[in-house]
Write an enzyme that holds these catalytic residues in place. Structure first.
Site, PDB file in Angstrom:
ATOM      1  N   ARG A  93       0.845  -1.205   0.000  1.00 43.59           N
ATOM      2  CA  ARG A  93       0.000   0.000   0.000  1.00 43.59           C
ATOM      3  C   ARG A  93       0.881   1.256   0.000  1.00 43.59           C
ATOM      4  O   ARG A  93       0.588   2.232  -0.688  1.00 43.59           O
ATOM      5  CB  ARG A  93      -0.917   0.005   1.240  1.00 43.59           C
ATOM      6  CG  ARG A  93      -1.753   1.278   1.316  1.00 43.59           C
ATOM      7  CD  ARG A  93      -2.709   1.306   2.493  1.00 43.59           C
ATOM      8  NE  ARG A  93      -3.504   2.530   2.467  1.00 43.59           N
ATOM      9  CZ  ARG A  93      -4.522   2.801   3.265  1.00 43.59           C
ATOM     10  NH1 ARG A  93      -4.878   1.912   4.175  1.00 43.59           N
ATOM     11  NH2 ARG A  93      -5.195   3.928   3.182  1.00 43.59           N
ATOM     12  N   ASN A 147     -10.765  -4.167  -0.559  1.00 43.93           N
ATOM     13  CA  ASN A 147     -10.602  -3.132  -1.574  1.00 43.93           C
ATOM     14  C   ASN A 147      -9.616  -3.552  -2.657  1.00 43.93           C
ATOM     15  O   ASN A 147      -8.902  -4.530  -2.468  1.00 43.93           O
ATOM     16  CB  ASN A 147     -10.091  -1.847  -0.885  1.00 43.93           C
ATOM     17  CG  ASN A 147     -11.253  -1.005  -0.393  1.00 43.93           C
ATOM     18  OD1 ASN A 147     -12.229  -0.832  -1.105  1.00 43.93           O
ATOM     19  ND2 ASN A 147     -11.140  -0.490   0.831  1.00 43.93           N
ATOM     20  N   CYS A 169     -19.399  -1.652   0.886  1.00 44.99           N
ATOM     21  CA  CYS A 169     -18.382  -0.703   1.351  1.00 44.99           C
ATOM     22  C   CYS A 169     -18.880  -0.001   2.613  1.00 44.99           C
ATOM     23  O   CYS A 169     -20.074   0.276   2.743  1.00 44.99           O
ATOM     24  CB  CYS A 169     -18.149   0.329   0.251  1.00 44.99           C
ATOM     25  SG  CYS A 169     -17.048   1.670   0.737  1.00 44.99           S
ATOM     26  N   ASP A 170     -17.953   0.335   3.482  1.00 43.58           N
ATOM     27  CA  ASP A 170     -18.366   0.990   4.740  1.00 43.58           C
ATOM     28  C   ASP A 170     -18.413   2.513   4.639  1.00 43.58           C
ATOM     29  O   ASP A 170     -18.870   3.173   5.556  1.00 43.58           O
ATOM     30  CB  ASP A 170     -17.440   0.580   5.884  1.00 43.58           C
ATOM     31  CG  ASP A 170     -16.076   1.236   5.781  1.00 43.58           C
ATOM     32  OD1 ASP A 170     -15.686   1.653   4.669  1.00 43.58           O
ATOM     33  OD2 ASP A 170     -15.384   1.328   6.812  1.00 43.58           O
ATOM     34  N   HIS A 199     -16.847   4.296  -4.115  1.00 41.74           N
ATOM     35  CA  HIS A 199     -15.983   5.442  -3.823  1.00 41.74           C
ATOM     36  C   HIS A 199     -16.148   6.525  -4.880  1.00 41.74           C
ATOM     37  O   HIS A 199     -15.182   7.222  -5.234  1.00 41.74           O
ATOM     38  CB  HIS A 199     -14.499   5.021  -3.709  1.00 41.74           C
ATOM     39  CG  HIS A 199     -14.194   4.270  -2.457  1.00 41.74           C
ATOM     40  ND1 HIS A 199     -12.926   3.846  -2.120  1.00 41.74           N
ATOM     41  CD2 HIS A 199     -14.980   3.885  -1.429  1.00 41.74           C
ATOM     42  CE1 HIS A 199     -12.949   3.227  -0.963  1.00 41.74           C
ATOM     43  NE2 HIS A 199     -14.195   3.229  -0.514  1.00 41.74           N
ATOM     44  N   TYR A 264     -14.683  10.373  -1.403  1.00 45.49           N
ATOM     45  CA  TYR A 264     -13.564   9.959  -2.266  1.00 45.49           C
ATOM     46  C   TYR A 264     -13.530  10.729  -3.589  1.00 45.49           C
ATOM     47  O   TYR A 264     -12.517  10.685  -4.305  1.00 45.49           O
ATOM     48  CB  TYR A 264     -13.638   8.451  -2.553  1.00 45.49           C
ATOM     49  CG  TYR A 264     -13.130   7.599  -1.405  1.00 45.49           C
ATOM     50  CD1 TYR A 264     -11.780   7.305  -1.273  1.00 45.49           C
ATOM     51  CD2 TYR A 264     -14.001   7.091  -0.463  1.00 45.49           C
ATOM     52  CE1 TYR A 264     -11.310   6.521  -0.233  1.00 45.49           C
ATOM     53  CE2 TYR A 264     -13.544   6.305   0.591  1.00 45.49           C
ATOM     54  CZ  TYR A 264     -12.192   6.023   0.697  1.00 45.49           C
ATOM     55  OH  TYR A 264     -11.736   5.255   1.731  1.00 45.49           O
ATOM     56  N   ARG A 284      -0.936   7.856   3.935  1.00 45.17           N
ATOM     57  CA  ARG A 284      -1.939   7.179   4.782  1.00 45.17           C
ATOM     58  C   ARG A 284      -1.419   5.810   5.256  1.00 45.17           C
ATOM     59  O   ARG A 284      -1.660   5.418   6.385  1.00 45.17           O
ATOM     60  CB  ARG A 284      -3.242   7.026   3.985  1.00 45.17           C
ATOM     61  CG  ARG A 284      -4.325   6.216   4.668  1.00 45.17           C
ATOM     62  CD  ARG A 284      -4.917   6.888   5.886  1.00 45.17           C
ATOM     63  NE  ARG A 284      -5.887   6.032   6.541  1.00 45.17           N
ATOM     64  CZ  ARG A 284      -6.224   6.114   7.836  1.00 45.17           C
ATOM     65  NH1 ARG A 284      -5.698   7.034   8.610  1.00 45.17           N
ATOM     66  NH2 ARG A 284      -7.109   5.294   8.342  1.00 45.17           N
TER      67      ARG A 284
HETATM   68  P1  NAD Z   1      -4.170  -5.748   6.715  1.00 43.19           P
HETATM   69  O1  NAD Z   1      -3.006  -5.814   5.808  1.00 43.19           O
HETATM   70  O2  NAD Z   1      -3.985  -5.423   8.139  1.00 43.19           O
HETATM   71  O3  NAD Z   1      -4.929  -7.158   6.679  1.00 43.19           O
HETATM   72  C1  NAD Z   1      -5.199  -7.877   5.536  1.00 43.19           C
HETATM   73  C2  NAD Z   1      -4.817  -9.341   5.749  1.00 43.19           C
HETATM   74  O4  NAD Z   1      -5.149 -10.039   4.548  1.00 43.19           O
HETATM   75  C3  NAD Z   1      -3.332  -9.572   6.018  1.00 43.19           C
HETATM   76  O5  NAD Z   1      -3.153 -10.278   7.222  1.00 43.19           O
HETATM   77  C4  NAD Z   1      -2.885 -10.388   4.808  1.00 43.19           C
HETATM   78  O6  NAD Z   1      -1.886 -11.335   5.121  1.00 43.19           O
HETATM   79  C5  NAD Z   1      -4.169 -11.052   4.394  1.00 43.19           C
HETATM   80  N1  NAD Z   1      -4.196 -11.545   3.021  1.00 43.19           N
HETATM   81  C6  NAD Z   1      -3.709 -10.953   1.915  1.00 43.19           C
HETATM   82  N2  NAD Z   1      -3.939 -11.738   0.842  1.00 43.19           N
HETATM   83  C7  NAD Z   1      -4.582 -12.847   1.275  1.00 43.19           C
HETATM   84  C8  NAD Z   1      -5.074 -14.023   0.640  1.00 43.19           C
HETATM   85  N3  NAD Z   1      -4.961 -14.221  -0.673  1.00 43.19           N
HETATM   86  N4  NAD Z   1      -5.678 -14.963   1.421  1.00 43.19           N
HETATM   87  C9  NAD Z   1      -5.795 -14.794   2.746  1.00 43.19           C
HETATM   88  N5  NAD Z   1      -5.341 -13.698   3.402  1.00 43.19           N
HETATM   89  C10 NAD Z   1      -4.741 -12.730   2.673  1.00 43.19           C
HETATM   90  O7  NAD Z   1      -5.210  -4.728   6.050  1.00 43.19           O
HETATM   91  P2  NAD Z   1      -6.395  -3.898   6.697  1.00 43.19           P
HETATM   92  O8  NAD Z   1      -6.034  -2.479   6.720  1.00 43.19           O
HETATM   93  O9  NAD Z   1      -6.844  -4.526   7.935  1.00 43.19           O
HETATM   94  O10 NAD Z   1      -7.503  -4.013   5.559  1.00 43.19           O
HETATM   95  C11 NAD Z   1      -8.078  -5.226   5.162  1.00 43.19           C
HETATM   96  C12 NAD Z   1      -8.965  -5.027   3.954  1.00 43.19           C
HETATM   97  O11 NAD Z   1     -10.176  -4.379   4.307  1.00 43.19           O
HETATM   98  C13 NAD Z   1      -8.345  -4.145   2.876  1.00 43.19           C
HETATM   99  O12 NAD Z   1      -8.670  -4.654   1.611  1.00 43.19           O
HETATM  100  C14 NAD Z   1      -8.998  -2.819   3.081  1.00 43.19           C
HETATM  101  O13 NAD Z   1      -8.940  -2.021   1.953  1.00 43.19           O
HETATM  102  C15 NAD Z   1     -10.387  -3.301   3.402  1.00 43.19           C
HETATM  103  N6  NAD Z   1     -11.267  -2.309   3.989  1.00 43.19           N
HETATM  104  C16 NAD Z   1     -12.467  -2.241   3.440  1.00 43.19           C
HETATM  105  C17 NAD Z   1     -13.365  -1.364   3.914  1.00 43.19           C
HETATM  106  C18 NAD Z   1     -14.706  -1.338   3.242  1.00 43.19           C
HETATM  107  O14 NAD Z   1     -15.675  -1.058   3.831  1.00 43.19           O
HETATM  108  N7  NAD Z   1     -14.803  -1.679   1.957  1.00 43.19           N
HETATM  109  C19 NAD Z   1     -13.061  -0.551   4.971  1.00 43.19           C
HETATM  110  C20 NAD Z   1     -11.808  -0.619   5.545  1.00 43.19           C
HETATM  111  C21 NAD Z   1     -10.909  -1.538   5.036  1.00 43.19           C
HETATM  112  C1  LMR Z   2      -8.195   4.224   4.908  1.00 49.76           C
HETATM  113  O1  LMR Z   2      -7.260   4.609   4.283  1.00 49.76           O
HETATM  114  O2  LMR Z   2      -8.668   4.879   5.819  1.00 49.76           O
HETATM  115  C2  LMR Z   2      -8.846   2.905   4.602  1.00 49.76           C
HETATM  116  O3  LMR Z   2      -7.949   1.976   4.115  1.00 49.76           O
HETATM  117  C3  LMR Z   2      -9.390   2.367   5.817  1.00 49.76           C
HETATM  118  C4  LMR Z   2      -8.374   2.552   6.889  1.00 49.76           C
HETATM  119  O4  LMR Z   2      -8.759   3.023   7.962  1.00 49.76           O
HETATM  120  O5  LMR Z   2      -7.209   2.265   6.665  1.00 49.76           O
END
Ligand code: NAD
Ligand code: LMR
Length: 441
Positions: A93, A147, A169-170, A199, A264, A284
């Site tokens: 990222r 995402n 999406c949240d 977004h 966004y 970020r």
């Molecule tokens: P993070 O890196 O802390 O956690 C993601 C985990 O996914 C990691 O532990 C990683 O090892 C694992 N991973 C990656 N590829 C994988 C695979 N093929 N199989 C199994 N596990 C796998 O990230 P985070 O900040 O906690 O975010 C997690 C996800 O949630 C991101 O995609 C983020 O963009 C998404 N997110 C979505 C929303 C929404 O509402 N759409 C809001 C916030 C975050």
């Molecule tokens: C962000 O940039 O805020 C999103 O990926 C969600 C988060 O809190 O990281």
């Protein structure tokens, strides 16, 4: 009441403890018999897995809990998969954000070239977990909030059209909470109309259950303050960079005063401002790594050291309860009205049928039924058409291994000024992503 068996894919996510605790809190609404964490990074997941097994033994001893990196164990006998994976984790990222900034263009998780790079990584990971789910639990539903949701949803539409995957999406949920504060209501008292891409959209109506329209009242507030409210509304979108984002909605409303904007949109409508106000050495990704990631993993290690989760620093992510609402809608046919990312098929009358759009839907046991939002004005339609074409070109580039299509995608993105800059950014992204992207020629 039936009890459900759930796997969380991306068990090592910074969101996992908050979401697990939210699910424990909602057990009366959504009872679980088994909860499993699945990740492809054993060490990362083990920290959260160990801490959560201590917490669950104390707070929900009847719940069978485990964590694994074995897909067969993870996905066998499951009713729901909550998916929040991050392909390439925070290390990648950071590159998605910093590489474009080096070329003077937006570096962001889901918008512009960063989102495109992340999308090219995510498709592989998402297909992998969908295939595991379909192999080991063909009746399981995946509630996906990984995402970049727009690109992931388009890839699912094209490559796994029959998979039981719901994309949500949240951000609209979080912004609705802010709107409800502005007008002194509860989010559950409000019903919205909305159209756009993920977004990338606008609220056209915010009414209470009696039918009173609040759009103008909220717009008056946003024109002054953006979505910035006095009271802390959730814990996720409170960091300094997010405060700036909520404030910037004021300028989004100025250019398009008709509807309330998704935050966004600032990356597409004010890219020069965003680049000028970015720190290319601290983005970020750095803010999250030094903030939420550090906090969550430190809290987990403390629980493990002490052997108890009493007075721990894990916090319930109650804003994520929309995930339980979604699971309940499927499980109990509640016909909940929610914003979902779905194939358009006429929901937006003057937009392509095969576009993945974000609109209100009714969710029940058979899945989602989009609600018609009618025709949209030219300004929004043109912006959306440009952006959805970017998203489609990314998925085509992924499938065909096409450098040309990915270059076109970047060139078409409203965040990039020319084909030359697009090529320069692309070449650097290819180098950085060589362990993740399909080979392009
Ligand atoms: P993070 O890196 O802390 O956690 C993601 C985990 O996914 C990691 O532990 C990683 O090892 C694992 N991973 C990656 N590829 C994988 C695979 N093929 N199989 C199994 N596990 C796998 O990230 P985070 O900040 O906690 O975010 C997690 C996800 O949630 C991101 O995609 C983020 O963009 C998404 N997110 C979505 C929303 C929404 O509402 N759409 C809001 C916030 C975050
Ligand atoms: C962000 O940039 O805020 C999103 O990926 C969600 C988060 O809190 O990281």
């Amino acid at each position: 009441m039936k009890k459900f068996s759930v796997v969380i894919a991306g068990g090592g996510s910074t969101f996992t403890p908050g979401i697990v605790m939210m699910m424990l809190e909602n057990r009366d609404r959504f009872p679980m018999r088994e909860l499993v964490l699945y990740d492809n990074d054993k060490e990362r997941q083990a920290v959260l897995g160990e801490a959560l097994s201590i917490l669950i033994k104390e707070q929900a001893p009847e719940l069978k809990f485990s964590y694994t990196t074995n897909p067969e164990v993870a996905f066998t006998n499951r009713d729901f998969c909550m998916a929040h994976i991050r392909a390439g984790q925070y290390n990648m990222r950071e590159k998605d954000e910093k590489i474009p900034l080096r070329h003077g263009v937006i570096g962001q998780e889901t918008c512009g070239p960063g989102g495109i790079a992340y999308g090219m990584r995510s498709i592989t990971g998402m297909l992998e977990i969908i295939d595991y789910m379909e192999k080991y639990s063909p009746n399981c539903w995946m509630l996906n909030y990984s995402n970049p949701a727009a690109i992931v949803a388009e890839a699912c539409r094209v490559l796994r059209p029959n998979a039981k995957v719901l994309n949500i999406c949240d951000m609209p949920v979080g912004t609705l909470r802010r709107m409800s504060q502005i007008i002194n209501k509860q989010p559950q008292d409000l019903e919205v109309r909305y159209f756009g891409l993920n977004h990338f959209g606008w609220w056209t109506s915010v009414k209470d259950k009696e039918g009173h329209e609040y759009l103008d009242e909220i717009k008056d507030y946003v024109a002054e303050n953006g979505y910035l409210t006095q009271v802390e509304v959730d814990t996720q979108h409170m960091d300094p960079s997010w405060q700036e984002t909520h404030k910037k909605a004021k300028d989004l409303l100025a250019i398009n005063p008709r509807y309330l904007p998704n935050t966004y949109l600032k990356y597409y409508l004010y890219p020069d401002y965003e680049v000028a106000h970015s720190n290319p050495d601290f983005t970020r990704a750095n803010e999250v790594m030094e903030g939420r990631e550090k906090q969550v993993f430190t809290a987990a290690r403390e629980i493990i050291e002490k052997g108890t989760a009493e007075n721990s620093n894990f916090h319930i992510d109650s804003h994520a309860s929309f995930i339980v609402d979604l699971a309940r809608a499927i499980a109990f046919n509640t016909h909940e009205r929610m914003l979902m990312i779905v194939e358009n098929n006429g929901a937006i009358a003057n937009f392509p049928d095969d576009a993945m759009v974000e609109v209100p839907c009714i969710v029940g046991s058979d899945g989602v039924e989009p609600l018609a939002q009618g025709k949209i004005p030219n300004f929004e339609q043109a912006l959306m058409y440009q952006q959805v074409t970017v998203e489609k070109l990314v998925v085509e580039a992924y499938i065909e291994g096409s450098y040309q299509k990915l270059w076109q995608a970047l060139t078409l993105s409203k965040t990039i000024p020319s084909a030359k800059v697009a090529k320069d950014v692309l070449d650097d992204l290819i180098e950085a992503n060589k362990d993740y992207w399909p080979e392009l020629s």
